[in-house]
Design an enzyme around this catalytic site. Sequence first.
Site, mmCIF file in Angstrom:
data_model
loop_
_atom_site.group_PDB
_atom_site.id
_atom_site.type_symbol
_atom_site.label_atom_id
_atom_site.label_comp_id
_atom_site.label_asym_id
_atom_site.label_seq_id
_atom_site.Cartn_x
_atom_site.Cartn_y
_atom_site.Cartn_z
ATOM 1 N N THR A 148 1.103 -1.182 0.020
ATOM 2 C CA THR A 148 0.467 -0.120 0.039
ATOM 3 C C THR A 148 0.775 1.058 0.168
ATOM 4 O OG1 THR A 148 -1.890 -1.455 1.304
ATOM 5 C CG2 THR A 148 -2.162 1.629 1.601
ATOM 6 N N SER A 187 1.621 -7.996 -0.999
ATOM 7 C CA SER A 187 2.583 -8.742 -0.406
ATOM 8 C C SER A 187 1.579 -10.123 -0.827
ATOM 9 C CB SER A 187 2.648 -8.846 1.286
ATOM 10 O OG SER A 187 0.972 -8.891 1.422
#
Length: 318
Positions: A13, A50
């Site tokens: 992010t 991720s």
Amino acid sequence: MPRPVRILDAGGTIAMSGPLARPAAGGLETAAIGEVPLAGPVEILARTSSVQLERDQALTIARRACELAAAGDGVVVTCGTDLMEELALLCDLLYAGQAPIVLTGAMRSASAPGADGPANLRDALAVARSAEAAGVGVLVCFAGELHAARAVRKVDSTSPTGFGSPGSGPLGYVAEERVSLVARPERRPAIEVERLDARVEVVRVGLAADGRVVDLVADAVDGLVVVLAGAGHLAPAYLRALERARRRIPVVAVARPQRGSILRSTYGFEGAEGDVRAAGIVCAGALSADAARITLMACLGAGLDADAVARVFAADDR
Ligand code: ASP
């Protein structure tokens, strides 16, 4: 002279922007830096969330961080928060050096109101160049707190204070770019991980869980992590299923409570902690299931035998 710092951009992010957050075209540098002076180039190693990181990518990121730190530079790895626990621990398992390796990220994308990436990045850079953070192993730096890789957990899906160390509390703090540690964890020898291809899955004890899941998956995996109830308890049928699995693969047990440990000699009912230990199950009650999983994957990828695997987990059995 402050230690030079290298930055590895591994997505997440902190390197995303837009109304529906997506990886920014130029990665971290165009997305998240704000007013933070970088004092060096950013190496882009991944541009994904991720959960999309492949095993080889994770190992490459960890190896690169260790390589740079072994040469004496502080290293900041920016990555997704969802699986930052695993990436931090993988780095820690590979690393026994002195220079700091610090992971950070953001809960809010670079274009979101109140984006937390720049502040986290500034803090992480301060930690990576500091003398205080040398020799303590790999750290997660988030919202002004420092967490040891073995203890850290993502504790909130959305809050900017998304990380904690439920078992021990934070290892330290960073404010005004000054680092203060409240503890210095014991270091472990590094593991030489050649591959990260072992298939290790997590199974859990819950109400009326009888362990059939273990029989269903045992032939398809290289290792199992079992989350035991309380201080290391499970139903007798579940224990027998683990005993069968144990003949073929390593089984590591962690405790379901967040502040976990697996007892040794308090209870005597069938399926209590003594039976777990007698079955040759490796106890690592202080670890989360996810930390135990990545540790066992690393052990198997280093070709460690059963005794060596037990030694790696011994300090997590307290
Ligand atoms: N929410 C995640 C993050 O903070 C997405 C990811 O883990 O990549 O970065």
